[in-house]
Each structure stands twice: as structure tokens, then as C-alpha cells.
Design a protein around this motif. Structure first.
Motif, PDB file in Angstrom:
ATOM      1  N   ALA A  85       0.892  -1.192   0.005  1.00  0.00           N
ATOM      2  CA  ALA A  85      -0.008   0.054   0.164  1.00  0.00           C
ATOM      3  C   ALA A  85       0.789   1.274  -0.131  1.00  0.00           C
ATOM      4  O   ALA A  85       1.630   1.382   0.796  1.00  0.00           O
ATOM      5  CB  ALA A  85      -0.843   0.130   1.353  1.00  0.00           C
ATOM      6  N   LEU A  86       0.770   2.023  -1.040  1.00  0.00           N
ATOM      7  CA  LEU A  86       1.626   3.299  -1.155  1.00  0.00           C
ATOM      8  C   LEU A  86       0.799   4.513  -0.903  1.00  0.00           C
ATOM      9  O   LEU A  86      -0.341   4.651  -1.550  1.00  0.00           O
ATOM     10  CB  LEU A  86       2.217   3.479  -2.810  1.00  0.00           C
ATOM     11  N   ASP A  87       1.045   5.461  -0.042  1.00  0.00           N
ATOM     12  CA  ASP A  87       0.470   6.577   0.400  1.00  0.00           C
ATOM     13  C   ASP A  87       0.306   7.548  -0.825  1.00  0.00           C
ATOM     14  O   ASP A  87       1.622   8.114  -0.987  1.00  0.00           O
ATOM     15  CB  ASP A  87       0.910   7.370   1.789  1.00  0.00           C
ATOM     16  N   ILE A  88      -0.653   7.859  -1.449  1.00  0.00           N
ATOM     17  CA  ILE A  88      -0.477   8.971  -2.336  1.00  0.00           C
ATOM     18  C   ILE A  88      -1.409  10.160  -2.034  1.00  0.00           C
ATOM     19  O   ILE A  88      -1.785  10.964  -2.900  1.00  0.00           O
ATOM     20  CB  ILE A  88      -0.864   8.447  -3.914  1.00  0.00           C
ATOM     21  N   TYR A  95       3.269  10.736   2.734  1.00  0.00           N
ATOM     22  CA  TYR A  95       3.132  10.716   1.179  1.00  0.00           C
ATOM     23  C   TYR A  95       4.320  10.049   0.320  1.00  0.00           C
ATOM     24  O   TYR A  95       5.407  10.386   0.866  1.00  0.00           O
ATOM     25  CB  TYR A  95       2.887  12.114   0.802  1.00  0.00           C
ATOM     26  N   GLY A  96       4.099   9.297  -0.324  1.00  0.00           N
ATOM     27  CA  GLY A  96       4.976   8.292  -1.168  1.00  0.00           C
ATOM     28  C   GLY A  96       5.732   7.404  -0.343  1.00  0.00           C
ATOM     29  O   GLY A  96       6.701   6.836  -0.878  1.00  0.00           O
ATOM     30  N   GLN A  97       5.287   7.100   0.911  1.00  0.00           N
ATOM     31  CA  GLN A  97       5.741   5.840   1.698  1.00  0.00           C
ATOM     32  C   GLN A  97       4.964   4.762   1.394  1.00  0.00           C
ATOM     33  O   GLN A  97       3.717   4.966   1.099  1.00  0.00           O
ATOM     34  CB  GLN A  97       5.754   6.477   3.068  1.00  0.00           C
ATOM     35  N   PRO A 114      -7.208   2.356   2.755  1.00  0.00           N
ATOM     36  CA  PRO A 114      -8.096   3.113   2.389  1.00  0.00           C
ATOM     37  C   PRO A 114      -8.003   3.882   1.063  1.00  0.00           C
ATOM     38  O   PRO A 114      -7.079   3.911   0.557  1.00  0.00           O
ATOM     39  CB  PRO A 114      -8.190   4.116   3.748  1.00  0.00           C
ATOM     40  N   GLU A 115      -9.004   4.845   0.754  1.00  0.00           N
ATOM     41  CA  GLU A 115      -8.793   5.626  -0.235  1.00  0.00           C
ATOM     42  C   GLU A 115      -7.625   6.463  -0.059  1.00  0.00           C
ATOM     43  O   GLU A 115      -7.373   6.834   0.958  1.00  0.00           O
ATOM     44  CB  GLU A 115      -9.950   6.658  -0.362  1.00  0.00           C
ATOM     45  N   GLY A 116      -7.031   6.737  -1.255  1.00  0.00           N
ATOM     46  CA  GLY A 116      -5.705   7.694  -1.160  1.00  0.00           C
ATOM     47  C   GLY A 116      -4.432   6.811  -1.048  1.00  0.00           C
ATOM     48  O   GLY A 116      -3.361   7.518  -0.627  1.00  0.00           O
ATOM     49  N   PHE A 117      -4.767   5.551  -1.299  1.00  0.00           N
ATOM     50  CA  PHE A 117      -3.718   4.683  -1.617  1.00  0.00           C
ATOM     51  C   PHE A 117      -3.375   4.031  -2.876  1.00  0.00           C
ATOM     52  O   PHE A 117      -4.716   3.831  -3.555  1.00  0.00           O
ATOM     53  CB  PHE A 117      -3.515   3.790  -0.612  1.00  0.00           C
ATOM     54  N   ALA A 118      -2.241   3.915  -3.318  1.00  0.00           N
ATOM     55  CA  ALA A 118      -2.179   3.101  -4.534  1.00  0.00           C
ATOM     56  C   ALA A 118      -1.841   1.473  -3.858  1.00  0.00           C
ATOM     57  O   ALA A 118      -1.008   1.497  -2.984  1.00  0.00           O
ATOM     58  CB  ALA A 118      -0.980   3.514  -5.568  1.00  0.00           C
ATOM     59  N   HIS A 119      -2.387   0.494  -4.768  1.00  0.00           N
ATOM     60  CA  HIS A 119      -2.303  -0.882  -4.250  1.00  0.00           C
ATOM     61  C   HIS A 119      -1.701  -1.730  -5.078  1.00  0.00           C
ATOM     62  O   HIS A 119      -1.952  -1.721  -6.202  1.00  0.00           O
ATOM     63  CB  HIS A 119      -3.864  -1.226  -3.438  1.00  0.00           C
ATOM     64  N   GLY A 120      -1.010  -2.739  -4.749  1.00  0.00           N
ATOM     65  CA  GLY A 120      -0.421  -3.848  -5.430  1.00  0.00           C
ATOM     66  C   GLY A 120      -0.021  -4.895  -4.661  1.00  0.00           C
ATOM     67  O   GLY A 120       0.170  -4.990  -3.598  1.00  0.00           O
ATOM     68  N   PHE A 121       0.211  -6.102  -5.664  1.00  0.00           N
ATOM     69  CA  PHE A 121       0.417  -7.294  -4.774  1.00  0.00           C
ATOM     70  C   PHE A 121       1.412  -8.190  -5.939  1.00  0.00           C
ATOM     71  O   PHE A 121       1.145  -8.057  -7.147  1.00  0.00           O
ATOM     72  CB  PHE A 121      -0.582  -8.032  -4.232  1.00  0.00           C
ATOM     73  N   LEU A 153      10.606   4.626  -4.662  1.00  0.00           N
ATOM     74  CA  LEU A 153       9.609   3.957  -3.903  1.00  0.00           C
ATOM     75  C   LEU A 153      10.653   3.052  -3.225  1.00  0.00           C
ATOM     76  O   LEU A 153      10.075   2.597  -1.768  1.00  0.00           O
ATOM     77  CB  LEU A 153       8.550   3.404  -4.558  1.00  0.00           C
ATOM     78  N   ASN A 154      11.440   2.405  -3.893  1.00  0.00           N
ATOM     79  CA  ASN A 154      12.308   1.299  -2.910  1.00  0.00           C
ATOM     80  C   ASN A 154      11.623   0.081  -2.414  1.00  0.00           C
ATOM     81  O   ASN A 154      11.938  -0.088  -1.352  1.00  0.00           O
ATOM     82  CB  ASN A 154      13.015   2.071  -2.135  1.00  0.00           C
ATOM     83  N   ILE A 155      10.648  -0.153  -3.197  1.00  0.00           N
ATOM     84  CA  ILE A 155       9.581  -1.377  -3.020  1.00  0.00           C
ATOM     85  C   ILE A 155      10.578  -2.688  -3.159  1.00  0.00           C
ATOM     86  O   ILE A 155      10.872  -2.887  -4.237  1.00  0.00           O
ATOM     87  CB  ILE A 155       8.504  -1.469  -3.537  1.00  0.00           C
ATOM     88  N   GLN A 156      10.685  -3.346  -2.114  1.00  0.00           N
ATOM     89  CA  GLN A 156      11.434  -4.791  -2.337  1.00  0.00           C
ATOM     90  C   GLN A 156      10.372  -5.778  -2.645  1.00  0.00           C
ATOM     91  O   GLN A 156       9.675  -6.323  -1.551  1.00  0.00           O
ATOM     92  CB  GLN A 156      12.024  -5.129  -1.006  1.00  0.00           C
TER      93      GLN A 156
END
Length: 182
Positions: A85-88, A95-97, A114-121, A153-156
Motif C-alpha cells: 500500500a503506497l500513500d498518495i 506521502y510517497g511511503q 483506504p482511499e488515497g493509496f495505490a495498491h499492488g501485490f 519508492l524502493n519497494i522490495q
């Protein structure tokens, strides 16, 4: 059911109580009143979605812009994923974390994004079944995507060469993103 806030407090992990015996198990996967009490507001879900993916499929980082923004309650029925979940939200101190966690059929953990986040898996096993409840209906023209491998973003992701859709290959870098979320 146990609720726990993550490092980004608005993203919540839910751990159901599992009652198991030699026949299998039973759990309460969702309880509207307990959920609303914990988050301190009333959230309604209007659409349920499910996907099945091979190992190494990465879906995300997706969001829907207001007024069609979606909150999501996500879980894994079979297999496992690394969920992100990325805070946008522009005015957010985070923000950006992002936060990430493992969701699996074994741990039965769920996450509210919640709303306001980008999501992925990204799926960690073949035949992974991912299920989620949404607070708003799917609205294709409101959909957006942040580039999954944006170096800022440095997502591992635990997958160096994921299987991606065209849409997920062409997400926007966070530096070039004008967030529609206040």
C-alpha cells in the motif's frame, strides 16, 4: 478478530480468530460493526472482486481517483502474496511511503487499504487466489497506476522479473504524478 495499525496508521491489518479441529477450520472473515468501531467511521463495501494468478504475477500499483476512489479490504484465499500500500495523499506526512506485508492462506491476515493509496501485490505461489472488497464500484476512466518499480519508492517486491500487464508496465513515476488526493 484482532485489528492492528501498520507503520502508516490508516492501513490496518486484521487477524481473524480461527477455530480449527480435525475437520478443518471456521473463521469470521468480516464483521461490519467491529470493523467500523475500530476505524472510527462507517465504511460500506459495494463490490467484491477475485483474481487467480500464477507465481510471479505483479498487479499494481493501482488506484481510482475521486469521486470514484476506492478503499479495499484484501485477503488471500489460496497461496500467498507480498501486498503493498503506497500513500498518495498529498497532505499526508507519509506521502510517497509504503507498507508491505505477507497475506497468505496460512496466516489468513487481511488488510484494509483506504482511499488515497495505490495498491499492488505480487504472487509468491502458483494458483494464488486474491479476494477483495471495494468501497466504490470499478470506474475504468478513474483508474490510475504508479510504476511498480519506481526507484524512488524502493519497494522490495521479492520478484526481480515479475509477469506484468501492459497497464502495469506503463505506470507513472511518483515524481511525475499529480495526485488527485488532498
Amino acid at each position: 478478530m484482532e485489528f492492528k495499525r501498520t507503520a502508516i496508521a490508516d492501513v490496518i491489518l486484521m487477524q481473524p480468530t480461527v477455530f480449527g479441529d480435525d475437520r478443518g477450520y471456521f473463521l469470521e472473515s468480516f464483521h461490519q460493526q467491529k470493523f467500523n468501531d475500530f476505524i472510527g467511521s462507517e465504511v460500506s463495501f459495494v463490490q467484491d472482486n477475485e483474481s487467480k494468478s500464477s507465481k510471479g504475477v505483479l498487479r499494481g500499483l493501482h488506484f481510482q481517483a475521486p469521486p470514484h476512489a476506492q478503499g479495499k479490504l484484501v485477503r488471500v484465499i489460496k497461496g500467498s502474496v507480498l501486498d503493498v500500500a503506497l500513500d498518495i495523499r498529498k497532505s499526508s506526512p507519509t506521502y510517497g511511503q509504503h507498507v508491505s506485508f505477507i497475506l497468505s492462506e496460512e496466516n489468513k491476515t487481511q488488510a484494509f487499504i483506504p482511499e488515497g493509496f495505490a495498491h499492488g501485490f505480487v504472487t509468491l505461489e502458483d494458483h494464488t487466489i486474491f479476494q477483495y472488497k471495494c468501497t466504490n464500484w470499478y470506474h475504468p476512466s478513474s483508474e490510475g497506476s504508479i510504476l511498480w518499480n519506481d526507484p524512488a519508492l524502493n519497494i522490495q517486491w521479492e520478484e526481480t522479473k515479475p509477469i506484468l500487464s501492459e497497464k502495469d508496465q506503463s505506470g507513472v513515476l511518483l515524481a511525475n504524478f499529480n495526485s488527485p488526493f488532498a
